[in-house]
Enzyme design. Sequence first.
Site, PDB file in Angstrom:
ATOM      1  N   HIS A   1       0.859  -1.186   0.000  1.00 26.32           N
ATOM      2  CA  HIS A   1       0.000   0.000   0.000  1.00 26.32           C
ATOM      3  C   HIS A   1       0.894   1.234   0.000  1.00 26.32           C
ATOM      4  CE1 HIS A   1      -3.958  -1.826   1.744  1.00 26.32           C
ATOM      5  NE2 HIS A   1      -3.371  -2.657   0.895  1.00 26.32           N
TER       6      HIS A   1
ATOM      7  N   GLU B   1       0.941   3.884   1.803  1.00 33.95           N
ATOM      8  CA  GLU B   1       1.412   4.316   3.118  1.00 33.95           C
ATOM      9  C   GLU B   1       2.570   3.464   3.610  1.00 33.95           C
ATOM     10  OE1 GLU B   1      -3.208   4.503   3.449  1.00 33.95           O
ATOM     11  OE2 GLU B   1      -1.719   3.444   2.243  1.00 33.95           O
TER      12      GLU B   1
ATOM     13  N   CYS C   1      -6.241   2.082   5.706  1.00 33.97           N
ATOM     14  CA  CYS C   1      -6.936   0.863   6.122  1.00 33.97           C
ATOM     15  C   CYS C   1      -6.380   0.405   7.473  1.00 33.97           C
ATOM     16  CB  CYS C   1      -6.744  -0.231   5.069  1.00 33.97           C
ATOM     17  SG  CYS C   1      -5.042  -0.860   4.980  1.00 33.97           S
TER      18      CYS C   1
ATOM     19  N   CYS D   1      -2.544  -0.307   7.354  1.00 39.72           N
ATOM     20  CA  CYS D   1      -1.747   0.918   7.293  1.00 39.72           C
ATOM     21  C   CYS D   1      -1.853   1.721   8.584  1.00 39.72           C
ATOM     22  CB  CYS D   1      -2.176   1.747   6.092  1.00 39.72           C
ATOM     23  SG  CYS D   1      -1.787   0.946   4.523  1.00 39.72           S
TER      24      CYS D   1
END
Length: 142
Positions: A47, A49, A77, A80
């Site tokens: 992801h 992040e 999410c 993260c």
Amino acid sequence: MRRALDEAAQAASAGDVPVGAVVLGPDGALIATGHNERETGNDPTAHAEVLALRRAAAALGSWRLTGCTLVVTLEPCTMCAGALVQSRIGRVVYGARDEKAGAAGSLWDVVRDRRLNHRPEVIHGVLEDLCADLLTAFFRER
């Protein structure tokens, strides 16, 4: 946020969900960037992040990102959000809310859970419409 949007556009051009992130130092200087690379790397943890946090930690030579700010186009999410807490990031700034999987105030609020040992400041809604429009256009094309 505009730099994070540039990162998100790179993800979209590679066929990945357009989410981009940047990490800024305590002085506001750019330390690291990231965009979703799950499709290109076949990595469920890639992801925006997480990648930006990893790169920032490598650049600073420390996993503790105290005083730093993560700017991301979509609300983090749960994975993260957990990484943000673990990194000791000082502030999280995000654009679009994620009503289906958001963990920084929408569906859950992992980053501000009082049971955890670190709670970063959260600022939401920065260029929200631009961030949301990029995601909507991507999924509409799909």
